[in-house]
Design a protein around this motif. Structure first.
Motif, PDB file in Angstrom:
ATOM      1  N   VAL A 130     -10.706   3.750  -1.090  1.00 32.37           N
ATOM      2  CA  VAL A 130     -11.622   2.607  -1.156  1.00 32.37           C
ATOM      3  C   VAL A 130     -11.463   1.772   0.112  1.00 32.37           C
ATOM      4  CG1 VAL A 130     -12.298   0.565  -2.477  1.00 32.37           C
ATOM      5  CG2 VAL A 130     -11.426   2.585  -3.682  1.00 32.37           C
ATOM      6  N   ASP A 131     -12.571   1.407   0.720  1.00 33.91           N
ATOM      7  CA  ASP A 131     -12.556   0.520   1.893  1.00 33.91           C
ATOM      8  C   ASP A 131     -12.363  -0.905   1.389  1.00 33.91           C
ATOM      9  OD1 ASP A 131     -12.860  -0.775   4.275  1.00 33.91           O
ATOM     10  OD2 ASP A 131     -15.000  -0.342   4.495  1.00 33.91           O
ATOM     11  N   ILE A 132     -11.121  -1.215   1.044  1.00 37.32           N
ATOM     12  CA  ILE A 132     -10.810  -2.436   0.297  1.00 37.32           C
ATOM     13  C   ILE A 132     -11.018  -3.707   1.121  1.00 37.32           C
ATOM     14  CG2 ILE A 132      -8.337  -2.655   0.843  1.00 37.32           C
ATOM     15  CD1 ILE A 132      -9.714  -2.680  -2.741  1.00 37.32           C
ATOM     16  N   GLY A 133     -10.916  -3.574   2.477  1.00 37.99           N
ATOM     17  CA  GLY A 133     -11.066  -4.750   3.333  1.00 37.99           C
ATOM     18  C   GLY A 133     -12.362  -4.767   4.110  1.00 37.99           C
ATOM     19  N   ASN A 134     -13.311  -3.906   3.695  1.00 39.24           N
ATOM     20  CA  ASN A 134     -14.596  -3.806   4.389  1.00 39.24           C
ATOM     21  C   ASN A 134     -14.401  -3.546   5.880  1.00 39.24           C
ATOM     22  OD1 ASN A 134     -17.380  -3.762   4.614  1.00 39.24           O
ATOM     23  ND2 ASN A 134     -17.557  -5.978   4.899  1.00 39.24           N
ATOM     24  N   VAL A 166      -5.943   1.165   2.213  1.00 34.15           N
ATOM     25  CA  VAL A 166      -5.155   0.675   3.352  1.00 34.15           C
ATOM     26  C   VAL A 166      -5.658  -0.738   3.632  1.00 34.15           C
ATOM     27  CG1 VAL A 166      -4.479   1.038   5.749  1.00 34.15           C
ATOM     28  CG2 VAL A 166      -5.010   3.020   4.297  1.00 34.15           C
ATOM     29  N   PRO A 167      -4.909  -1.775   3.261  1.00 37.18           N
ATOM     30  CA  PRO A 167      -5.386  -3.149   3.487  1.00 37.18           C
ATOM     31  C   PRO A 167      -5.522  -3.466   4.971  1.00 37.18           C
ATOM     32  CG  PRO A 167      -3.485  -3.123   2.004  1.00 37.18           C
ATOM     33  CD  PRO A 167      -3.588  -1.761   2.616  1.00 37.18           C
ATOM     34  N   PRO A 168      -6.275  -4.507   5.308  1.00 33.76           N
ATOM     35  CA  PRO A 168      -6.387  -4.924   6.705  1.00 33.76           C
ATOM     36  C   PRO A 168      -5.012  -5.242   7.291  1.00 33.76           C
ATOM     37  CG  PRO A 168      -8.025  -6.048   5.364  1.00 33.76           C
ATOM     38  CD  PRO A 168      -7.115  -5.335   4.414  1.00 33.76           C
ATOM     39  N   PHE A 169      -4.846  -4.908   8.569  1.00 32.35           N
ATOM     40  CA  PHE A 169      -3.563  -5.127   9.239  1.00 32.35           C
ATOM     41  C   PHE A 169      -3.363  -6.611   9.527  1.00 32.35           C
ATOM     42  CE2 PHE A 169      -1.030  -5.408  13.186  1.00 32.35           C
ATOM     43  CZ  PHE A 169       0.131  -4.803  12.740  1.00 32.35           C
ATOM     44  N   SER A 193      -2.567   4.655  -5.101  1.00 36.60           N
ATOM     45  CA  SER A 193      -1.855   5.008  -3.876  1.00 36.60           C
ATOM     46  C   SER A 193      -2.017   3.845  -2.906  1.00 36.60           C
ATOM     47  CB  SER A 193      -2.445   6.300  -3.294  1.00 36.60           C
ATOM     48  OG  SER A 193      -1.929   6.555  -2.003  1.00 36.60           O
ATOM     49  N   MET A 194      -0.971   3.020  -2.825  1.00 33.01           N
ATOM     50  CA  MET A 194      -1.063   1.823  -1.973  1.00 33.01           C
ATOM     51  C   MET A 194       0.349   1.367  -1.617  1.00 33.01           C
ATOM     52  SD  MET A 194      -2.404  -0.891  -4.874  1.00 33.01           S
ATOM     53  CE  MET A 194      -1.289  -1.634  -6.088  1.00 33.01           C
TER      54      MET A 194
END
Length: 222
Positions: A130-134, A166-169, A193-194
Motif C-alpha cells: 500500500v502506498d501509505i504515504g502517497n 514503507v512509510p515516508p522517510f 509487513s511493516m
C-alpha cells in the motif's frame, strides 16, 4: 561478519521485538523477523544462518537467484521473502524462488503472478503493498484502489496474507503503521509487513506480523 557478532546482533534484535511485543501485550512469536540480506554476499549471510536465523528477504529476483540456491542447499528450512518491487516479466522466476512476495501492487502483476502460480503449481503467499504515504515513486497501491486490487487478487486465487507498507522517510512512522493496521482489519487481513531497522519496535507495538530488518543485523552496507 564473525559468528559471535552475528549471534549478538540477532539476539539484540529479537530482544527488542520481545520488548515491543510485551508493551503491546502480544506474543513475540506472533512476529516474524525477516533478515534483509540484499547486497550482502553469501559469506555475510552464513553467520546469521549459523546463529539460527531462517527467514531472509531480498529486493531483487536476479540477486536472490544468484546466491540463495546454494545457501538453501547447505541449510534446509530457509524461508525466502521478496521485499522489493517486482516487474511483471520476473513473476515466473519470483514464484519459483520465493516463499512470500511483499510487493503485489497493481492489476498487471496480479495477472502475471496468477499465470506463473498456475504454471508452477506453486502459490507463495502475497502481501499487497500500500502506498501509505502517497509517494508513487515508492510503488504500492493507492489506498483508494486497495479494495479493487484485493478483489482481483482473490478472484485470481492468489493467497493474500496481508498488507505491506514503507512509510515516508524522516517522519514519525506510527500514524502510517496504525493506518495500515486499520486497513488490514477493514479487509479481514491478519498479516502486516511493516517496520525496518530504524522503526521495527514501533511497528511491533502497532501490530506488525513481519518486520524487515537489514542494517541492524548486517551492519551498514558498503
Amino acid at each position: 561478519m564473525q559468528p559471535d557478532d552475528a549471534r549478538h546482533r540477532l539476539e539484540s534484535v529479537r530482544q527488542e521485538i520481545a520488548r515491543a511485543a510485551k508493551t503491546a501485550r502480544r506474543s513475540p512469536d506472533a512476529v516474524t523477523l525477516i533478515a534483509v540480506s540484499k547486497m550482502h554476499e553469501a559469506d555475510a549471510i552464513r553467520p546469521l544462518i549459523t546463529a539460527g536465523q531462517r527467514v531472509f528477504g531480498e529486493n531483487r529476483v536476479q540477486e536472490a537467484a544468484a546466491k540463495w540456491p546454494a545457501l538453501r542447499e547447505a541449510a534446509p528450512g530457509i524461508e525466502l521473502h521478496l521485499v522489493g518491487q517486482l516487474q511483471s516479466n520476473k513473476a515466473e522466476d519470483a514464484v519459483a524462488l520465493f516463499d512470500a512476495i511483499h510487493s503485489l501492487d497493481r492489476s498487471s502483476l496480479v495477472t502475471a503472478l496468477a499465470k506463473a502460480m498456475d504454471k508452477a503449481d506453486r502459490r507463495p503467499s502475497c502481501f499487497v503493498q500500500v502506498d501509505i504515504g502517497n509517494e508513487p515513486q515508492k510503488g504500492g497501491c493507492a489506498i483508494a484502489d486497495l479494495p479493487a486490487l484485493l478483489g482481483e487478487a482473490r478472484a485470481a486465487e492468489i493467497p493474500v496474507a496481508g498488507l505491506m507498507c514503507v512509510p515516508p522517510f524522516g517522519v514519525e512512522p506510527a500514524p502510517y503503521f496504525a493506518l495500515l493496521a486499520k486497513l488490514g482489519r477493514d479487509h479481514g487481513l491478519a498479516g502486516l509487513s511493516m517496520g525496518m531497522s530504524g522503526d521495527f519496535d514501533t511497528a511491533v507495538t502497532l501490530g506488525a506480523t513481519h518486520v524487515r530488518v537489514g542494517t541492524a543485523l548486517f551492519g551498514a552496507r558498503a
